[in-house]
Design a protein around this motif. Structure first.
Motif, PDB file in Angstrom:
ATOM      1  N   ASP A  31     -13.047 -13.782 -21.303  1.00  0.00           N
ATOM      2  CA  ASP A  31     -12.517 -13.302 -20.023  1.00  0.00           C
ATOM      3  C   ASP A  31     -12.097 -14.468 -19.132  1.00  0.00           C
ATOM      4  O   ASP A  31     -11.030 -14.445 -18.515  1.00  0.00           O
ATOM      5  CB  ASP A  31     -13.561 -12.445 -19.303  1.00  0.00           C
ATOM      6  CG  ASP A  31     -13.738 -11.083 -19.952  1.00  0.00           C
ATOM      7  OD1 ASP A  31     -12.824 -10.675 -20.712  1.00  0.00           O
ATOM      8  OD2 ASP A  31     -14.770 -10.434 -19.701  1.00  0.00           O
ATOM      9  N   TYR A  32     -12.956 -15.474 -19.054  1.00  0.00           N
ATOM     10  CA  TYR A  32     -12.626 -16.642 -18.230  1.00  0.00           C
ATOM     11  C   TYR A  32     -11.372 -17.338 -18.767  1.00  0.00           C
ATOM     12  O   TYR A  32     -10.475 -17.710 -18.006  1.00  0.00           O
ATOM     13  CB  TYR A  32     -13.805 -17.619 -18.221  1.00  0.00           C
ATOM     14  CG  TYR A  32     -13.526 -18.888 -17.431  1.00  0.00           C
ATOM     15  CD1 TYR A  32     -13.704 -18.926 -16.055  1.00  0.00           C
ATOM     16  CD2 TYR A  32     -13.074 -20.038 -18.083  1.00  0.00           C
ATOM     17  CE1 TYR A  32     -13.443 -20.084 -15.337  1.00  0.00           C
ATOM     18  CE2 TYR A  32     -12.810 -21.200 -17.376  1.00  0.00           C
ATOM     19  CZ  TYR A  32     -12.991 -21.220 -15.999  1.00  0.00           C
ATOM     20  OH  TYR A  32     -12.720 -22.362 -15.286  1.00  0.00           O
ATOM     21  N   ASN A  33     -11.314 -17.502 -20.067  1.00  0.00           N
ATOM     22  CA  ASN A  33     -10.180 -18.204 -20.668  1.00  0.00           C
ATOM     23  C   ASN A  33      -8.868 -17.464 -20.438  1.00  0.00           C
ATOM     24  O   ASN A  33      -7.841 -18.062 -20.111  1.00  0.00           O
ATOM     25  CB  ASN A  33     -10.414 -18.393 -22.160  1.00  0.00           C
ATOM     26  CG  ASN A  33     -11.605 -19.292 -22.443  1.00  0.00           C
ATOM     27  OD1 ASN A  33     -12.075 -20.009 -21.555  1.00  0.00           O
ATOM     28  ND2 ASN A  33     -12.106 -19.249 -23.678  1.00  0.00           N
ATOM     29  N   VAL A  34      -8.908 -16.153 -20.574  1.00  0.00           N
ATOM     30  CA  VAL A  34      -7.701 -15.352 -20.355  1.00  0.00           C
ATOM     31  C   VAL A  34      -7.278 -15.432 -18.890  1.00  0.00           C
ATOM     32  O   VAL A  34      -6.077 -15.516 -18.575  1.00  0.00           O
ATOM     33  CB  VAL A  34      -7.927 -13.893 -20.796  1.00  0.00           C
ATOM     34  CG1 VAL A  34      -6.769 -13.006 -20.338  1.00  0.00           C
ATOM     35  CG2 VAL A  34      -8.082 -13.826 -22.311  1.00  0.00           C
ATOM     36  N   ASP A  35      -8.252 -15.427 -17.990  1.00  0.00           N
ATOM     37  CA  ASP A  35      -7.923 -15.576 -16.564  1.00  0.00           C
ATOM     38  C   ASP A  35      -7.227 -16.910 -16.302  1.00  0.00           C
ATOM     39  O   ASP A  35      -6.256 -16.982 -15.535  1.00  0.00           O
ATOM     40  CB  ASP A  35      -9.188 -15.484 -15.712  1.00  0.00           C
ATOM     41  CG  ASP A  35      -9.742 -14.067 -15.624  1.00  0.00           C
ATOM     42  OD1 ASP A  35      -8.994 -13.115 -15.953  1.00  0.00           O
ATOM     43  OD2 ASP A  35     -10.920 -13.920 -15.234  1.00  0.00           O
TER      44      ASP A  35
END
Length: 660
Positions: A31-35
């Motif tokens: 999730d963090y990486n996609v953000d």
């Protein structure tokens, strides 16, 4: 943005704006990486980027190790890819991202092209490193041709394989080919075959770690592969956030095009790194048209072309062209590199004359010296050639031929230079013989027309030829490449010689060559004279002096600034660009120096003279090629002398209407 810039939308000129991005990531935090990827895409879109590339396995991070076996991570990666696809539709930007993907019970290290809300295609990594710090074969399977051609992913049918080419629907010449990290280090990188099959834009999501000296090797590898493939090459390396258990990742991003590095990131940064550049697809097409291996390529069948939507903005983003551009494409801006170029060119010129003298058995030469740049450079080449051959410099016959427009400054410099160099100097005034010629043909000396000027140039050439016969030597020509392009020479006058040492050297470079000689080759009084010659206005000295003994004729006031003409020459001959694109580039690099009307005026002069004066180039004497632009009719430039310029002048007229 002015109205002319609105006409120059990048798509009409063959440019694609690309970005190579290394985002700040967290290991296994999808999730963090996609953000972070979505945020970077938004920032790239604000800069007019059409295609962005991210590092290898960026959705999960590369250094997950045995976490790649976790179903939770693999499922999250697919969901992350779906979110990125949605973001691409919202932002109208295409991108390449990396993720682990299970296909038929095998795990692959993949790169996915996403565009317009769609997962367009997925390419698995071909070569998996399993040595030293790398252990990829523990988790992944190499991509091969046994993969199914498509798969269902996030509710979409998606092309899959190592045989994919992605063709932009809006710009069919923009063809994207994907290889992943180690693929580039292989003996036969997949990008070679992809390029031969049509890929003009090669991308490499990577996770190459940092070691002493590795960045230099990586940079050279990317740059050289772009040259070998005649392609643009985008490289995005993993950076901050990857595990540092045993290695460190620097976030090295590179964009290269046909051997030229367009942009490079700063490594070892804490935040997301992004580099942006415009790659010139039109230029790459031209390079391939001229390159015989592309026309002779075999074993490129069987690749699949997958269409995708390349976002094209109707309003150009600033800067209009985001790539290194130079006002002086023949002259490197870096002093050290410029000196290296001058040394190489001077050696090429010297060895060209050495071979010609050796072949003909001649040990004497004549050349006309005026105290100007071109004849000075030719004389210096003669001196160096004679020194290399062990010949006596006194057998160089330097002839100064003062006429109606000769100034004290140029004559003194010519005489001083010859004396200091130890060559034989002869002074043969031409006024009386030219006046006799005017009388013979019935020309009024008061009429300062082309007959008046050319009679002097031909008289000087006649003297040089006849003296060469007297001493059993060769006539060394002095004219340069810029003069050949513009036809700024008298046919069968200074146009002619027995060997033309300056034939491949443009005017803007001649000045630097003479300056370089003053700094590195010669010293003392010789260097002093050379420096003064460099500062002397360029003139053919064919019109009478003014009452105050000042020049009445300066070349650049007549035919235009050489810095403009050399810029035009490089774009027209080296890249075969159309007038619209040449003007567009010129107005960007000469902004604040020349206004639009001035640039267009001299561009019109360039095209008019370039077409009309081809007959002179068709019969030009031998001379050495020194750079990528040359006009010899026996090699680089074969053009009919009676070719029509209508197509080119029509585009210039279209431009003129919009400027006025």
């Amino acid at each position: 943005m002015d109205h002319l810039n609105r006409l120059f939308v990048r798509r009409s000129l063959g440019y694609v704006r690309v970005a190579s991005i290394s985002p700040a990531l967290r290991v296994a935090d999808v999730d963090y990486n996609v953000d972070q990827i979505a945020l970077a895409l938004k920032q790239a879109q604000a800069q007019g980027v059409q295609l962005a590339i991210f590092p290898e396995l960026c959705i999960t991070a590369y250094s997950c190790a045995d976490l790649f076996y976790q179903r939770r991570l693999l499922d999250a990666a697919i969901e992350g890819l779906r979110r990125i696809a949605e973001e691409s539709a919202r932002l109208s930007i295409s991108c390449v991202v990396g993720l682990p993907l299970v296909v038929r019970g095998r795990l692959y290290n993949c790169a996915a092209l996403v565009s317009a809300g769609r997962i367009v295609g997925i390419v698995p990594k071909t070569y998996l490193p399993t040595t030293g710090e790398f252990y990829e074969q523990r988790w992944f399977t190499p991509g091969d041709r046994s993969l199914p051609p498509t798969l269902e992913l996030a509710g979409q049918p998606v092309a899959l394989g190592i045989d994919l080419l992605f063709v932009a629907e809006e710009m069919p010449a923009c063809v994207v080919g994907i290889e992943i990290c180690e693929d580039l280090w292989a003996v036969e990188p997949p990008s070679g075959r992809l390029a031969l099959a049509g890929a003009t834009l090669l991308v490499n999501p990577s996770a190459s770690n940092e070691l002493l000296g590795k960045a230099d090797y990586r940079r050279d590898l990317v740059r050289q592969q772009s040259a070998r493939c005649l392609a643009a090459y985008l490289y995005a390396g993993a950076g901050n956030g990857e595990s540092t258990t045993d290695v460190v990742y620097g976030g090295h991003c590179l964009i290269a095009e046909n051997g030229q590095l367009l942009a490079e990131s700063e490594r070892f940064q804490l935040d997301t790194q992004m580099i942006v550049a415009d790659v010139d697809i039109e230029r790459l097409e031209h390079e391939r048209l001229k390159n015989s291996p592309f026309s002779q390529a075999s074993n490129v069948a069987g690749l699949r072309c997958i269409p995708f939507s390349l976002a094209l903005t109707e309003q150009p983003a600033a800067p209009l062209v985001n790539r290194p551009l130079s006002r002086t494409p023949f002259v490197p801006a870096d002093p050290a590199r410029r000196a290296e170029h001058c040394r190489e060119i001077f050696n090429i010129q010297t060895m060209g004359l050495v071979k010609r003298l050796h072949h003909t058995g001649a040990s004497r030469v004549t050349l006309g010296i005026s105290g100007g740049l071109d004849s000075t450079l030719a004389l210096l080449v003669c001196v160096r050639a004679f020194d290399r051959l062990g010949l006596n410099r006194t057998d160089i016959m330097a002839i100064t031929m003062p006429g109606f427009g000769t100034t004290v400054r140029t004559r003194n410099n010519a005489e001083r230079l010859a004396q200091e160099l130890g060559v034989t100097l002869r002074t043969i005034p031409i006024a009386a013989s030219v006046r006799q010629h005017f009388q013979d043909i019935g020309h009024d000396e008061a009429v300062h027309d082309v007959t008046y000027e050319n009679a002097q140039a031909r008289e000087r050439t006649q003297i040089l030829m006849d003296v060469a016969n007297q001493i059993g030597g060769l006539v060394v020509g002095t004219g340069d490449l810029s003069e050949a392009a513009l036809g700024w020479m008298t046919f069968n006058g200074d146009h002619m010689s027995m060997y033309h040492v300056n034939a491949g050297v443009p005017k803007t470079l001649v000045r630097y060559l003479v300056s370089w000689c003053a700094e590195e080759v010669f010293t003392g009084a010789i260097a002093d004279v050379l420096r003064d010659i460099v500062e002397t206005p360029i003139t053919p000295e064919l019109l009478p002096l003014k009452d105050d003994e000042q020049l009445a004729q300066k070349t650049e006031e007549t035919i235009g600034p050489y810095e403009l003409h050399d810029f035009f020459l490089f774009q027209v001959v080296r890249h075969q660009f159309a007038p619209l694109k040449v003007f567009f580039l010129a107005r960007q690099v000469f902004a604040g120096v020349y206004d639009d009307k001035t640039i267009l005026h001299w561009l019109e002069v360039f095209y008019r003279r370039f077409f009309a004066q081809q007959f002179k180039r068709s019969s030009m004497p031998d001379g050495p090629k020194v750079g990528s632009v040359a006009l010899s009719p026996r090699g680089d430039w074969r053009m009919p002398s009676d070719a029509s310029s209508a197509l080119w002048t029509a585009q210039l007229a279209w431009l003129s209407e919009r400027i006025s």
